[in-house]
Scaffold this active site. Structure first.
Site, PDB file in Angstrom:
ATOM      1  N   LYS A   1     -32.747 103.807 -70.164  1.00 15.78           N
ATOM      2  CA  LYS A   1     -33.810 103.553 -71.143  1.00 15.78           C
ATOM      3  C   LYS A   1     -34.305 104.879 -71.699  1.00 15.78           C
ATOM      4  O   LYS A   1     -34.712 105.764 -70.949  1.00 15.78           O
ATOM      5  CB  LYS A   1     -34.983 102.801 -70.499  1.00 15.78           C
TER       6      LYS A   1
ATOM      7  N   ASP B   1     -36.217 102.287 -76.341  1.00 15.76           N
ATOM      8  CA  ASP B   1     -37.535 101.672 -76.153  1.00 15.76           C
ATOM      9  C   ASP B   1     -38.573 102.377 -77.036  1.00 15.76           C
ATOM     10  O   ASP B   1     -39.375 103.170 -76.557  1.00 15.76           O
ATOM     11  CB  ASP B   1     -37.906 101.786 -74.661  1.00 15.76           C
TER      12      ASP B   1
ATOM     13  N   LYS C   1     -40.427 100.504 -79.381  1.00 23.19           N
ATOM     14  CA  LYS C   1     -41.481  99.511 -79.649  1.00 23.19           C
ATOM     15  C   LYS C   1     -41.958  99.551 -81.104  1.00 23.19           C
ATOM     16  O   LYS C   1     -43.137  99.761 -81.391  1.00 23.19           O
ATOM     17  CB  LYS C   1     -42.688  99.725 -78.721  1.00 23.19           C
TER      18      LYS C   1
ATOM     19  N   ASP D   1     -44.569  97.875 -87.470  1.00 24.47           N
ATOM     20  CA  ASP D   1     -44.857  98.384 -88.816  1.00 24.47           C
ATOM     21  C   ASP D   1     -44.622  97.217 -89.776  1.00 24.47           C
ATOM     22  O   ASP D   1     -44.401  96.080 -89.335  1.00 24.47           O
ATOM     23  CB  ASP D   1     -43.925  99.578 -89.116  1.00 24.47           C
TER      24      ASP D   1
ATOM     25  N   THR E   1     -48.566  96.224 -70.217  1.00 29.82           N
ATOM     26  CA  THR E   1     -49.087  95.963 -68.871  1.00 29.82           C
ATOM     27  C   THR E   1     -50.320  96.812 -68.568  1.00 29.82           C
ATOM     28  O   THR E   1     -51.027  96.558 -67.609  1.00 29.82           O
ATOM     29  CB  THR E   1     -47.998  96.217 -67.808  1.00 29.82           C
TER      30      THR E   1
ATOM     31  N   ARG F   1     -39.574 106.462 -62.206  1.00 36.16           N
ATOM     32  CA  ARG F   1     -39.799 107.558 -61.256  1.00 36.16           C
ATOM     33  C   ARG F   1     -39.237 107.336 -59.854  1.00 36.16           C
ATOM     34  O   ARG F   1     -38.809 108.321 -59.230  1.00 36.16           O
ATOM     35  CB  ARG F   1     -41.296 107.892 -61.213  1.00 36.16           C
TER      36      ARG F   1
HETATM   37  O1  C5P Z   1     -41.667 105.398 -63.686  1.00 36.75           O
HETATM   38  P1  C5P Z   1     -41.857 103.923 -63.911  1.00 36.75           P
HETATM   39  O2  C5P Z   1     -40.922 103.068 -63.077  1.00 36.75           O
HETATM   40  O3  C5P Z   1     -43.300 103.508 -63.783  1.00 36.75           O
HETATM   41  O4  C5P Z   1     -41.425 103.715 -65.441  1.00 36.75           O
HETATM   42  C1  C5P Z   1     -41.624 102.495 -66.114  1.00 36.75           C
HETATM   43  C2  C5P Z   1     -41.102 102.602 -67.524  1.00 36.75           C
HETATM   44  O5  C5P Z   1     -41.347 101.380 -68.196  1.00 36.75           O
HETATM   45  C3  C5P Z   1     -41.743 103.680 -68.361  1.00 36.75           C
HETATM   46  O6  C5P Z   1     -40.732 104.191 -69.236  1.00 36.75           O
HETATM   47  C4  C5P Z   1     -42.803 102.970 -69.152  1.00 36.75           C
HETATM   48  O7  C5P Z   1     -43.052 103.569 -70.387  1.00 36.75           O
HETATM   49  C5  C5P Z   1     -42.144 101.606 -69.364  1.00 36.75           C
HETATM   50  N1  C5P Z   1     -43.071 100.496 -69.599  1.00 36.75           N
HETATM   51  C6  C5P Z   1     -44.071 100.140 -68.700  1.00 36.75           C
HETATM   52  N2  C5P Z   1     -44.909  99.079 -68.978  1.00 36.75           N
HETATM   53  C7  C5P Z   1     -44.744  98.374 -70.113  1.00 36.75           C
HETATM   54  C8  C5P Z   1     -43.720  98.711 -71.005  1.00 36.75           C
HETATM   55  C9  C5P Z   1     -42.897  99.786 -70.721  1.00 36.75           C
HETATM   56  O8  C5P Z   1     -44.208 100.762 -67.640  1.00 36.75           O
HETATM   57  N3  C5P Z   1     -45.515  97.333 -70.358  1.00 36.75           N
END
Ligand code: C5P
Length: 233
Positions: free
Chosen positions: A28, A55, A57, A60, A114, A205
């Site tokens: 991603k 990603d 998003k 527009d 979220t 992460r």
């Molecule tokens: O590091 P982590 O597992 O928290 O990363 C989650 C990924 O999902 C990040 O790239 C974050 O921007 C993305 N994301 C999120 N919540 C959302 C949409 C996307 O955490 N609602």
């Protein structure tokens, strides 16, 4: 499994990707890495055989989002997304643009981030609560012919009910057992998210910041398979 490459350093992202066998997971690319690395790295990884989820998003006017989706599909990405708050006309224009390009690119929609709570929706002026807003926006995504939504795992079952089994539920906030939640508030383990109805798990992460990312990926895979033994890398 989709590994979120949230890096501010292109070389670090390249090193991580090079440590993973092509096709072992999906990648991603979000706003940060895209703005630093540009479209070429996305094209290169796609040509190399990686499924890339771009990603960005998009949100527009319909014509602008249609053009952006067409450009993303032309890069050869596996999946691109829009924000469902852009509305039905925008989503329909995005759908038509991706289809017109003749690519197999999947088009998904973010419902409610979220990070947003019921109180946030009230302040913004969106009818809540969050669950109702997610259902409403998910329904619009289904009507516009999107291939799925990006949602919290706890919303995956209701999105499946709306869109059917083929409607993808892409869920971030995944934390393997024993890994710190960090800034994510509603987390689930890979196995729990799958059981809750997710089809594609976004995990950042816990893999990208692990001492041994390939081992962390293998361990998450092992949890998913329930076998306890990770396939070798
Ligand atoms: O590091 P982590 O597992 O928290 O990363 C989650 C990924 O999902 C990040 O790239 C974050 O921007 C993305 N994301 C999120 N919540 C959302 C949409 C996307 O955490 N609602």
């Amino acid at each position: 499994m989709i590994v979120a490459l949230d890096f501010d350093d292109v070389a670090a992202a390249e090193t991580l990707v090079a440590s993973l066998p092509v096709g072992r997971c999906r990648l991603k690319v979000g706003k940060e890495l895209f703005l630093r690395a540009g479209p070429e790295v996305v094209r290169r990884w796609s040509v190399a055989g990686w499924d890339v989820f771009l990603d960005l998003k998009f949100h527009d006017i319909p014509n602008t989002v249609a053009g952006a989706c067409r450009a993303a599909a032309d890069l050869g990405v596996w999946m691109v997304n829009v924000h469902t708050l852009g509305g039905p006309a925008m989503m329909e224009a995005a759908r038509a643009a991706v289809d017109a390009g003749g690519h197999a690119t999947l088009l998904t929609g973010v419902t409610i981030l979220t990070s947003h709570s019921d109180a946030d929706l009230e302040r913004i002026g969106i009818a809540g609560p969050v669950d109702a807003a997610v259902s409403r926006l998910g329904g619009l995504a289904v009507e516009a012919g999107l291939d799925g939504v990006v949602c919290a795992a706890r919303e995956a079952a209701s999105m499946r009910a709306l869109g059917g089994p083929g409607f993808r539920r892409v869920t971030p906030g995944i934390r393997p057992a024993g890994v710190a939640a960090g800034d994510q508030s509603r987390v689930m383990t890979p196995a729990a998210a799958l059981a809750a109805g997710a089809t594609d798990l976004v995990i950042g992460r816990p893999i990208t910041r692990a001492v041994d990312p390939p081992a962390a990926l293998a361990s998450a895979e092992a949890e998913l398979s329930g076998a306890g033994d990770a396939p070798g890398l």
